[in-house]
Design an enzyme around this catalytic site. Structure first.
Site, PDB file in Angstrom:
ATOM      1  N   TYR A  22       0.798  -1.237   0.000  1.00 59.56           N
ATOM      2  CA  TYR A  22       0.000   0.000   0.000  1.00 59.56           C
ATOM      3  C   TYR A  22       0.828   1.283   0.000  1.00 59.56           C
ATOM      4  O   TYR A  22       0.265   2.382   0.002  1.00 59.56           O
ATOM      5  CB  TYR A  22      -0.952  -0.013   1.206  1.00 59.56           C
ATOM      6  N   ASN A  73     -13.029   3.984  -1.511  1.00 61.64           N
ATOM      7  CA  ASN A  73     -12.209   2.785  -1.387  1.00 61.64           C
ATOM      8  C   ASN A  73     -12.854   1.940  -0.291  1.00 61.64           C
ATOM      9  O   ASN A  73     -12.670   2.200   0.895  1.00 61.64           O
ATOM     10  CB  ASN A  73     -10.759   3.115  -1.022  1.00 61.64           C
ATOM     11  N   HIS A  79     -15.227  -6.876  -0.799  1.00 63.95           N
ATOM     12  CA  HIS A  79     -15.357  -8.285  -1.157  1.00 63.95           C
ATOM     13  C   HIS A  79     -16.419  -9.014  -0.341  1.00 63.95           C
ATOM     14  O   HIS A  79     -16.680 -10.190  -0.575  1.00 63.95           O
ATOM     15  CB  HIS A  79     -13.993  -8.969  -0.954  1.00 63.95           C
ATOM     16  N   ASP A  86     -25.585  -2.171  -1.374  1.00 63.43           N
ATOM     17  CA  ASP A  86     -26.956  -1.647  -1.406  1.00 63.43           C
ATOM     18  C   ASP A  86     -26.976  -0.139  -1.177  1.00 63.43           C
ATOM     19  O   ASP A  86     -27.770   0.579  -1.783  1.00 63.43           O
ATOM     20  CB  ASP A  86     -27.820  -2.350  -0.354  1.00 63.43           C
ATOM     21  N   HIS A  99      -9.007   1.429  -5.642  1.00 61.84           N
ATOM     22  CA  HIS A  99      -8.169   0.538  -4.835  1.00 61.84           C
ATOM     23  C   HIS A  99      -6.716   0.916  -5.069  1.00 61.84           C
ATOM     24  O   HIS A  99      -6.301   1.085  -6.225  1.00 61.84           O
ATOM     25  CB  HIS A  99      -8.381  -0.932  -5.226  1.00 61.84           C
ATOM     26  N   SER A 101      -4.101  -0.954  -4.523  1.00 66.46           N
ATOM     27  CA  SER A 101      -3.426  -2.091  -5.158  1.00 66.46           C
ATOM     28  C   SER A 101      -4.283  -2.620  -6.308  1.00 66.46           C
ATOM     29  O   SER A 101      -5.477  -2.306  -6.399  1.00 66.46           O
ATOM     30  CB  SER A 101      -3.216  -3.205  -4.121  1.00 66.46           C
ATOM     31  N   ARG A 110      -9.923 -11.398  -3.596  1.00 67.76           N
ATOM     32  CA  ARG A 110      -9.978  -9.945  -3.828  1.00 67.76           C
ATOM     33  C   ARG A 110     -10.431  -9.606  -5.247  1.00 67.76           C
ATOM     34  O   ARG A 110     -10.661  -8.443  -5.573  1.00 67.76           O
ATOM     35  CB  ARG A 110      -8.605  -9.307  -3.599  1.00 67.76           C
TER      36      ARG A 110
END
Ligand code: DQA
Length: 147
Positions: A22, A73, A79, A86, A99, A101, A110
């Protein structure tokens, strides 16, 4: 135009959290650079981070009620969270999922984001640059680049 940048769980630990994945930019440094970039684009950027799902849902409800664009993010909730998906479905202004990464180049679990089908666009793998790209696009998409 106001834009909410919403960061999900564990992103408050950027800088020390798995820096090989990250990077070394802290959340505060990221937030400052996004506010500055937004300023150049004529956007009023508000950056928030939470580890509490109910708080994130509340922020998404606020964006839905006020018709605000969102850069999101969803981190680990990407996931797993049907509730987050929703809430994203209620948004009326653009939603850009970011994201740091490249989730598609990582573990199988992922690869799928429940949020992506709700998003206007998705950026993954560009580090903090992904947020900057999302803001640039939002600035351009509404003709507020000041260019
Ligand atoms: C992440 C990727 C997710 O899989 C992970 O759970 C995160 C961060 C990213 O920014 O690369 O917390 O969303």
């Amino acid at each position: 135009m106001r834009v909410l940048v919403l960061n999900g769980p564990n992103l408050g630990r950027l800088g020390t959290r798995e820096p090989d994945v990250y990077g070394s930019t802290t959340h505060e440094e990221l937030a400052a650079s996004l506010r500055a970039h937004g300023g150049r684009l004529g956007l009023e950027v508000e950056v928030r981070q939470t580890d509490a799902e109910h708080e994130m849902l509340g922020w998404l409800h606020e964006a839905a009620d006020e018709g605000l664009p969102v850069v999101l993010n969803p981190a680990g909730w990407s996931h797993t969270s049907v509730a987050l998906r929703d809430a994203c479905a209620m948004l009326t202004a653009p939603l850009v999922e970011v994201h740091l990464s490249n989730i598609h180049a990582r573990e199988e679990f992922r690869h799928r984001s429940l949020v992506s089908p709700m998003a206007t666009g998705v950026v993954a793998g560009l580090g903090p640059g992904g947020y900057l790209a999302a803001l640039s696009w939002l600035g351009g998409s509404t003709g507020t680049t000041g260019a």
